[in-house]
Design a protein around this motif. Structure first.
Motif: not given
Length: 102
Positions: A42-44, A66-70
């Motif tokens: 999870x990232x901003x 709404x949400x970000x993942x890398x």
């Protein structure tokens, strides 16, 4: 079963999230093929690259991120929302669509 345990031991017990496919090899040996899913952290949302976000907004501008993942390879998994409905989508590091997950 011994081969399966050997595979688990050799991979260090990594989490396998994709289904295993069983087939029969040479001399009727049972072969199991597994694929490991990418692991995302999870990232901003603000940490998604500008290049990727610009391209994503061009195609999904009416959605809210709404949400970000890398993942380690730079690909993104984003939770997009529109009209109260969330959709999880994966993108390349450049913002190209890979797959809509739900």
């Amino acid at each position: 079963m011994k081969k399966f345990l050997l595979i688990v031991a050799l991979t260090g017990g990594f989490y396998i999230s994709e289904a295993a496919v069983t087939s029969w090899g040479i001399n009727n040996e049972r072969c199991i093929f597994m694929q490991q899913e990418k692991q995302y952290k999870k990232i901003k949302v603000s940490e998604v690259s500008k290049e990727a976000m610009d391209k994503i907004k061009a195609g999904y501008g009416s959605y809210t991120v709404k949400e970000a993942y890398k993942a380690e390879d730079g690909s993104y998994k984003l939770v997009l929302s529109k009209d109260g409905i969330n959709t999880t989508v994966t993108f390349t590091p450049e913002g190209e669509l890979i797959k809509i997950l739900d």
